[in-house]
Scaffold this motif. Structure first.
Motif, PDB file in Angstrom:
ATOM      1  N   VAL A 143     -10.970  40.671  12.333  1.00 21.11           N
ATOM      2  CA  VAL A 143      -9.921  41.077  13.277  1.00 21.11           C
ATOM      3  C   VAL A 143     -10.119  42.543  13.662  1.00 21.11           C
ATOM      4  CG1 VAL A 143      -7.426  41.344  13.598  1.00 21.11           C
ATOM      5  CG2 VAL A 143      -8.306  39.398  12.298  1.00 21.11           C
ATOM      6  N   MET A 144     -10.426  43.374  12.646  1.00 23.43           N
ATOM      7  CA  MET A 144     -10.592  44.809  12.908  1.00 23.43           C
ATOM      8  C   MET A 144     -11.783  45.073  13.834  1.00 23.43           C
ATOM      9  SD  MET A 144      -9.540  46.606   9.345  1.00 23.43           S
ATOM     10  CE  MET A 144      -9.039  48.177  10.026  1.00 23.43           C
ATOM     11  N   ALA A 145     -12.813  44.233  13.694  1.00 22.93           N
ATOM     12  CA  ALA A 145     -13.991  44.395  14.560  1.00 22.93           C
ATOM     13  C   ALA A 145     -13.591  44.188  16.018  1.00 22.93           C
ATOM     14  CB  ALA A 145     -15.071  43.394  14.165  1.00 22.93           C
ATOM     15  N   ILE A 175     -18.577  53.751   3.964  1.00 20.35           N
ATOM     16  CA  ILE A 175     -18.013  53.180   2.723  1.00 20.35           C
ATOM     17  C   ILE A 175     -16.803  52.309   3.048  1.00 20.35           C
ATOM     18  CG2 ILE A 175     -16.688  55.317   2.212  1.00 20.35           C
ATOM     19  CD1 ILE A 175     -17.335  54.728  -0.789  1.00 20.35           C
ATOM     20  N   GLY A 176     -16.851  51.047   2.605  1.00 21.48           N
ATOM     21  CA  GLY A 176     -15.816  50.076   3.013  1.00 21.48           C
ATOM     22  C   GLY A 176     -15.940  49.824   4.501  1.00 21.48           C
ATOM     23  N   GLY A 177     -17.186  49.758   4.950  1.00 21.73           N
ATOM     24  CA  GLY A 177     -17.473  49.693   6.398  1.00 21.73           C
ATOM     25  C   GLY A 177     -17.160  48.351   7.044  1.00 21.73           C
ATOM     26  N   ASP A 199     -20.001  47.518   1.069  1.00 23.02           N
ATOM     27  CA  ASP A 199     -18.770  46.722   1.026  1.00 23.02           C
ATOM     28  C   ASP A 199     -18.891  45.622  -0.023  1.00 23.02           C
ATOM     29  OD1 ASP A 199     -16.259  45.380   1.856  1.00 23.02           O
ATOM     30  OD2 ASP A 199     -16.440  46.678   3.595  1.00 23.02           O
ATOM     31  N   LEU A 200     -17.794  44.955  -0.217  1.00 21.21           N
ATOM     32  CA  LEU A 200     -17.718  43.915  -1.248  1.00 21.21           C
ATOM     33  C   LEU A 200     -18.644  42.743  -0.927  1.00 21.21           C
ATOM     34  CD1 LEU A 200     -13.819  43.850  -1.487  1.00 21.21           C
ATOM     35  CD2 LEU A 200     -15.368  44.684  -3.272  1.00 21.21           C
ATOM     36  N   PRO A 201     -19.181  42.104  -1.994  1.00 23.63           N
ATOM     37  CA  PRO A 201     -19.982  40.900  -1.731  1.00 23.63           C
ATOM     38  C   PRO A 201     -19.088  39.916  -0.972  1.00 23.63           C
ATOM     39  CG  PRO A 201     -20.024  41.486  -4.067  1.00 23.63           C
ATOM     40  CD  PRO A 201     -19.024  42.385  -3.428  1.00 23.63           C
ATOM     41  N   GLY A 202     -19.609  39.233  -0.059  1.00 22.22           N
ATOM     42  CA  GLY A 202     -18.761  38.333   0.752  1.00 22.22           C
ATOM     43  C   GLY A 202     -18.461  39.018   2.071  1.00 22.22           C
ATOM     44  N   VAL A 203     -17.951  40.237   1.984  1.00 19.79           N
ATOM     45  CA  VAL A 203     -17.643  40.965   3.227  1.00 19.79           C
ATOM     46  C   VAL A 203     -18.949  41.373   3.927  1.00 19.79           C
ATOM     47  CG1 VAL A 203     -16.445  42.952   4.229  1.00 19.79           C
ATOM     48  CG2 VAL A 203     -15.443  41.780   2.268  1.00 19.79           C
ATOM     49  N   VAL A 204     -19.963  41.740   3.139  1.00 20.14           N
ATOM     50  CA  VAL A 204     -21.216  42.154   3.798  1.00 20.14           C
ATOM     51  C   VAL A 204     -21.866  41.008   4.588  1.00 20.14           C
ATOM     52  CG1 VAL A 204     -21.749  44.103   2.272  1.00 20.14           C
ATOM     53  CG2 VAL A 204     -22.663  41.852   1.748  1.00 20.14           C
ATOM     54  N   ASN A 243     -10.103  52.841   4.664  1.00 16.90           N
ATOM     55  CA  ASN A 243     -10.619  52.376   3.397  1.00 16.90           C
ATOM     56  C   ASN A 243      -9.510  52.496   2.350  1.00 16.90           C
ATOM     57  OD1 ASN A 243     -11.845  52.367   0.897  1.00 16.90           O
ATOM     58  ND2 ASN A 243     -13.667  53.435   1.613  1.00 16.90           N
ATOM     59  N   PRO A 244      -9.239  51.413   1.607  1.00 16.71           N
ATOM     60  CA  PRO A 244      -8.161  51.500   0.618  1.00 16.71           C
ATOM     61  C   PRO A 244      -8.427  52.571  -0.447  1.00 16.71           C
ATOM     62  CG  PRO A 244      -9.356  49.419   0.433  1.00 16.71           C
ATOM     63  CD  PRO A 244      -9.845  50.089   1.669  1.00 16.71           C
ATOM     64  N   GLY A 245      -9.707  52.958  -0.603  1.00 18.93           N
ATOM     65  CA  GLY A 245     -10.032  53.995  -1.589  1.00 18.93           C
ATOM     66  C   GLY A 245     -10.122  55.380  -0.967  1.00 18.93           C
TER      67      GLY A 245
HETATM   68  C1  SAM Z   1      -9.161  47.860   6.177  1.00 23.11           C
HETATM   69  S1  SAM Z   1     -10.831  47.449   6.042  1.00 23.11           S
HETATM   70  C2  SAM Z   1     -11.647  48.655   7.049  1.00 23.11           C
HETATM   71  C3  SAM Z   1     -12.925  48.158   7.669  1.00 23.11           C
HETATM   72  C4  SAM Z   1     -13.617  49.162   8.594  1.00 23.11           C
HETATM   73  N1  SAM Z   1     -14.001  50.346   7.863  1.00 23.11           N
HETATM   74  C5  SAM Z   1     -12.740  49.540   9.767  1.00 23.11           C
HETATM   75  O1  SAM Z   1     -12.214  50.652   9.814  1.00 23.11           O
HETATM   76  O2  SAM Z   1     -12.551  48.722  10.667  1.00 23.11           O
HETATM   77  C6  SAM Z   1     -11.183  48.032   4.416  1.00 23.11           C
HETATM   78  C7  SAM Z   1     -12.600  47.749   3.970  1.00 23.11           C
HETATM   79  O3  SAM Z   1     -12.788  48.260   2.651  1.00 23.11           O
HETATM   80  C8  SAM Z   1     -13.502  47.275   1.909  1.00 23.11           C
HETATM   81  N2  SAM Z   1     -13.204  47.418   0.471  1.00 23.11           N
HETATM   82  C9  SAM Z   1     -12.021  47.281  -0.124  1.00 23.11           C
HETATM   83  N3  SAM Z   1     -12.130  47.456  -1.452  1.00 23.11           N
HETATM   84  C10 SAM Z   1     -13.440  47.701  -1.687  1.00 23.11           C
HETATM   85  C11 SAM Z   1     -14.186  47.971  -2.879  1.00 23.11           C
HETATM   86  N4  SAM Z   1     -13.606  48.020  -4.061  1.00 23.11           N
HETATM   87  N5  SAM Z   1     -15.503  48.184  -2.750  1.00 23.11           N
HETATM   88  C12 SAM Z   1     -16.109  48.136  -1.538  1.00 23.11           C
HETATM   89  N6  SAM Z   1     -15.441  47.894  -0.377  1.00 23.11           N
HETATM   90  C13 SAM Z   1     -14.131  47.677  -0.463  1.00 23.11           C
HETATM   91  C14 SAM Z   1     -12.974  45.976   2.456  1.00 23.11           C
HETATM   92  O4  SAM Z   1     -13.766  44.874   2.125  1.00 23.11           O
HETATM   93  C15 SAM Z   1     -12.906  46.281   3.936  1.00 23.11           C
HETATM   94  O5  SAM Z   1     -14.126  46.046   4.561  1.00 23.11           O
END
Ligand code: SAM
Length: 362
Positions: A143-145, A175-177, A199-204, A243-245
């Motif tokens: 969706v974000m894409a 990071i968290g791309g 990014d997380l396995p599955g998301v990549v 990025n949540p982090g």
């Molecule tokens: C809200 S999305 C943002 C995606 C993109 N950066 C954007 O701005 O459109 C957050 C991203 O952080 C990744 N993410 C969350 N927790 C993570 C973790 N522990 N390690 C790696 N990636 C993580 C998610 O899978 C997701 O792709």
């Protein structure tokens, strides 16, 4: 007698509130019906309601009113010709609401309606959902894409491209791309740049889909969990978007260590503060569900250790970053948003080791 005694206050405010909410809700559903019925697919050129009704198999009178309503809210243009009223898609519909447009916004709209189902089903207030973050993010990034490619992506790439550090950069970590579109964009502007989407396995897998789709050159993926795994090193730029982090001191320190001295940490992040009704509703929605693996805080987009803006800036400076620029995303986009999102550009000026931060003199 009781019947003739008016209440203490008139129902005026309630009446107006309900009227306003009902009008907007009906419009929202009308828009969805227009999309689902394919009305916009049939209105590239001026047509009468009768013609469109015939093409999509719909009641003529209902369609006449529908097209008029869509005109009133700016989605259709209208003209009178030989006594007939004709309608056609406005520019905004052509760009964003047509299925075949490269800027189609239909996926984010669909996701909005999916979220609305939770609002309709008030049970969510009693029974929070528990979701697996990997599955959640795999869906969210699609969706974000689709959302970011409609303006934010181009404006963000344009913004970062003005930095000399970006022009010289050879290695970037996203990071968290997620979808990876930012990296794909950066690598199109700076041909010497290699971008790594972590990014997380599955998301990549989603990232890889977009790399193929947009023929991304010099864009690579790294599978991992930034809370547990190594994120690499010697980056000239670490880019982080929603990025949540991104506001977590543990992750910021990790990013600091992964950067070269003189490298940039560019963080596009929401720092929610305001308290208008939209924000409060977002707070509610944020609490509809819990993640299996992450502890959320009660305000939207906030997690266990998320820093507030001032503390975030202080922390960056404490560990050896110099904050070069803080800009509001609204300024970059050129329109108001209902969220407090900023881009913070910070430069690694020292190398933190056991003896503390060492200043780098150039
Ligand atoms: C809200 S999305 C943002 C995606 C993109 N950066 C954007 O701005 O459109 C957050 C991203 O952080 C990744 N993410 C969350 N927790 C993570 C973790 N522990 N390690 C790696 N990636 C993580 C998610 O899978 C997701 O792709």
């Amino acid at each position: 007698m009781e019947l003739l005694k008016p209440p203490e206050v008139s129902p005026k405010e309630l009446y107006h509130l309900l009227q306003d909410l009902y009008t907007k809700t009906r419009l929202l559903y009308l828009l969805r019906s227009a999309i689902d019925l394919g009305i916009f697919e049939h209105l590239e050129d001026f047509k009468t309601p009768k013609e469109v009704a015939k093409e999509i198999g719909c009641d003529e009178v209902l369609l006449e009113h529908t097209l008029e309503a869509l005109n009133k809210i700016g989605l259709l243009d209208k003209k009178l010709e030989d006594g007939d009223t004709l309608y056609k898609n406005s520019k905004i519909v052509q760009l964003y609401l047509k299925r075949d447009s490269q800027y189609s916004y239909l996926t984010p709209i669909k996701s909005m309606f999916k979220r609305l189902e939770h609002w309709r089903d008030g049970d969510v207030l009693r029974n929070k959902m528990v979701v697996d973050e990997r599955e959640f993010f795999s869906e969210v990034v699609k969706v974000m894409a689709e959302e970011c490619k409609c303006w934010e992506l181009q404006k963000t790439v344009e913004y970062l491209s003005k930095f000399e550090e970006f022009k010289r950069a050879k290695k970037l970590l996203d990071i968290g791309g997620g979808h990876g579109l930012y990296s794909i964009g950066f690598s199109m502007v700076n041909k010497d740049l290699k971008c790594y989407v972590f990014d997380l396995p599955g998301v990549v897998k989603v990232t890889e889909y977009y790399i193929r789709k947009y023929n991304g050159k010099n864009v690579f993926t790294i599978e991992g969990d930034f809370y547990k795994d190594d994120i690499g090193r010697d980056y000239d730029i670490v880019f982080s978007s929603y990025n949540p982090g991104g506001r977590d001191p543990v992750i910021i320190e990790k990013i600091y260590r992964a950067l070269k001295v003189g490298g940039l940490f560019v963080n596009k992040q929401s720092f929610p503060t305001s308290e208008d009704i939209g924000d409060i509703l977002d707070n509610i929605e944020w609490n509809f569900f819990e993640f299996k693996g992450y502890k959320k805080k009660k305000f939207r987009y906030s997690f266990e250790r998320s820093l507030q803006f001032q503390d975030y800036i202080r922390f960056l400076e404490e560990i050896g970053f110099e904050v070069l620029e803080v800009v509001s995303l609204e300024d970059i986009l050129g329109y108001d948003l209902n969220r407090d999102t900023k881009i913070v550009v910070a430069k690694k000026v020292g190398d933190k080791n056991e003896g503390g931060v060492q200043e780098v003199h150039t």
